[in-house]
Design an enzyme around this catalytic site. Sequence first.
Site, PDB file in Angstrom:
ATOM      1  CB  ALA A   1      53.187  39.775  56.067  1.00 19.94           C
TER       2      ALA A   1
ATOM      3  N   GLY B   1      50.616  41.069  42.870  1.00 17.50           N
ATOM      4  CA  GLY B   1      50.781  39.783  42.079  1.00 17.50           C
ATOM      5  C   GLY B   1      51.514  38.925  42.477  1.00 17.50           C
TER       6      GLY B   1
ATOM      7  N   PRO C   1      49.623  36.365  54.063  1.00 11.96           N
ATOM      8  CG  PRO C   1      48.947  34.817  52.380  1.00 11.96           C
ATOM      9  CD  PRO C   1      48.468  36.052  53.047  1.00 11.96           C
TER      10      PRO C   1
ATOM     11  CD  GLN D   1      13.035  51.249  24.949  1.00 14.72           C
ATOM     12  OE1 GLN D   1      12.790  51.475  26.023  1.00 14.72           O
ATOM     13  NE2 GLN D   1      14.208  50.325  24.512  1.00 14.72           N
TER      14      GLN D   1
ATOM     15  CD  GLU E   1       8.873  56.283  23.834  1.00  6.53           C
ATOM     16  OE1 GLU E   1       9.504  56.354  22.681  1.00  6.53           O
ATOM     17  OE2 GLU E   1       9.154  57.080  24.852  1.00  6.53           O
TER      18      GLU E   1
ATOM     19  CD  GLU F   1      37.636  41.148  43.213  1.00 12.75           C
ATOM     20  OE1 GLU F   1      37.656  42.226  43.720  1.00 12.75           O
ATOM     21  OE2 GLU F   1      38.458  39.958  43.207  1.00 12.75           O
ATOM     22  CG  PHE F   2      32.187  41.229  37.839  1.00 12.45           C
ATOM     23  CD1 PHE F   2      31.297  40.231  37.786  1.00 12.45           C
ATOM     24  CD2 PHE F   2      31.991  42.508  37.998  1.00 12.45           C
ATOM     25  CE1 PHE F   2      29.814  40.755  38.185  1.00 12.45           C
ATOM     26  CE2 PHE F   2      30.792  43.069  38.356  1.00 12.45           C
ATOM     27  CZ  PHE F   2      29.816  42.077  38.548  1.00 12.45           C
TER      28      PHE F   2
ATOM     29  CD1 TRP G   1      47.495  41.622  35.786  1.00 10.43           C
ATOM     30  CD2 TRP G   1      46.515  43.415  34.880  1.00 10.43           C
ATOM     31  NE1 TRP G   1      48.381  42.210  34.951  1.00 10.43           N
ATOM     32  CE2 TRP G   1      47.607  42.967  34.127  1.00 10.43           C
ATOM     33  CE3 TRP G   1      45.534  44.285  34.372  1.00 10.43           C
ATOM     34  CZ2 TRP G   1      47.984  44.066  33.116  1.00 10.43           C
ATOM     35  CZ3 TRP G   1      45.934  45.057  33.318  1.00 10.43           C
ATOM     36  CH2 TRP G   1      46.895  44.693  32.791  1.00 10.43           C
TER      37      TRP G   1
ATOM     38  CG  ASP H   1      50.299  42.607  55.923  1.00 11.01           C
ATOM     39  OD1 ASP H   1      50.771  42.954  54.850  1.00 11.01           O
ATOM     40  OD2 ASP H   1      48.825  42.349  55.915  1.00 11.01           O
TER      41      ASP H   1
END
Length: 623
Positions: A240, A195, A238, A500, A502, A99-100, A131, A246
């Site tokens: 719920a 969100g 937190p 490369q 090759e 994840e980023f 997001w 939950d």
Amino acid sequence: MAANFDQSDDVDMTISPELEMAHENGATDQTVGIKRMNSQTFPYSGNYEMNGKSTENGAYRNGNAKELLRPLSQECNYVPLHKRIQKRINAGDPFFSLEFFPPKTTQGVVNFFNRVERLREGGPMFVDVTWHMGSDPANLNKETSSSSIAAGCLDFCRVDTMLHITCAQYTKEQTMKNLEQCKEMGIRNLLALRGDLPQQDENPIVYKYRALDMIRWTVEQFGDYFTIAASGYPMGHPEAPSYAADLQYLKSKVDAGAQFIITQLFFEEAVFEKFVRDCREIGITVPIIPGIMPIGGYENIRRIAELSKLTIPDWLLNALEPIKQNDEAVRNYGIHLATQLCRNLLNKKTAPSVHIYTMNRESACREILQNLGLWQQTSIRALPWVPHGGHHPIRCREDVRPIFWAARPKSYIYRTKDWDEFPNGRLGNISSPAFGDLKDYYLFYLKGQTTKEDQLKMYGHELQSIEDVQKVFVNFLTQQENENGVKVTKLPWNEQENTQEETRLINEQLLWCNNNGIITINSQPAVNGAPSTDPLVGWGQPGGYCYQKAYLEFFTSRENAEALHTLLPAYKRINYHIINHDASIDWTNSAPTTPIAVTWGVFPGQEIAQPTVVDPLSFRVWK
């Protein structure tokens, strides 16, 4: 040969001789840049000595031996992510995902994509992008937006990509527009999230829409187009009413269409084991993937836990207390802890895989995955160029490209990003308008990769003669330091550093060319039946054989171009194309619209593959 003149009437030329040309028709006139090749090294047919190990019959291996390639024909149909995940689970083959979050600056984006490409080498099942509301996440015209970053991961980093989507901040119509844009981008995987809205001091926030609503809308509008993931909270959300409530809400998301679950971060094995057990008891049967965050710093983990409303166990705080001022010690402890946690979950079959919250860091993630044996780097290439594989909904069928963009694959991807279909089996005729404009690509995807200061150190602060230009190219090939004590690691025609592997087979010939006014920017050696497992020129599934026509593309003077145009008709086995900057000169001995294969392979039970071609129409765009 193909040729382009630049503004000074110099010419960029491409030569693609047949395999035997160098032996039978080796010209020696230095004026026109053709030289007899050494028959001991050309054409190459495999069995190259590397570090004292023979490569004959594919005996030399570098990387994970279990990562064998499927026939190319099996890569042609898109397989949804959730089905590929289930297949790996059924086979008992653990995997990982990453994840980023979107970088904040354009320079950060350039570095980010380089980092993702390096991490891609380890074989993640997918990556996901958060997001981030501060990035203007749906704005594809903003380089740092979540949507732009996800599109770049999919298209330019060639990795299966999931995009987080939130709905609390939007109307239903806006959310549906965001989902439609994801489809247009080629994104097939979503992590559906509610969100957060800004906290209010007096009245509690009432959310009009939640993740469950968005999952229902997505299934109603798009059917099974998207793979949908849901978030799970091993200790309960937190906000719920209760842990049990939950879990029931999570089951509602799965019943509505979520096909697997990625959990919030946690620190204790028992917490995840209980969560999985409780989910199964209420009828949740989809895969549950644990989210793991390596501890990168003492204050950092405390802040993340605070934002996530998580409680850090006392034993962990006590372990960090003596070393909290030593960043390196905290980092090493975090790697040890994450490795131990993941290993226990995988060994007990509690988890089928691990999802690493990278915090956009590379080294710790790589070290953890290598500790676990999940890093699956392999040297076997599916094609001579790097394909997208089966995860891209459109490019999954692509198996032919013009050779001109061999050293600039991102440029080619950008220029063809709006195509509805891609060449499969053969390259059809392509007209120039089909290739998109490069302006945005130059402004964004290449901007900042090499600074102007670094370029001046590599190329020289002044170029006073053609010889000065030739020296730059010679230094690039030799990797010897120039008068500034700097190596030329990159040319404007190369997206990656250095040549490369090759290229070493024809390095002597390329050096001769560049020392004699033949400024080369693209080439490949002739290859005659090398095993597909050869580490230098091999590609495709084991048991096949690879072939290449010798190919050379270069700038040269008008005088050289005219001499070649006069000389080459005597060499029937050479195809050439010579062109200047405004196409007022456009000389070729090939059909004006017919591609010519310069790379092909023969594999058991398959048609002959021809993945690289010289295409006259594409060359006129490239020049």
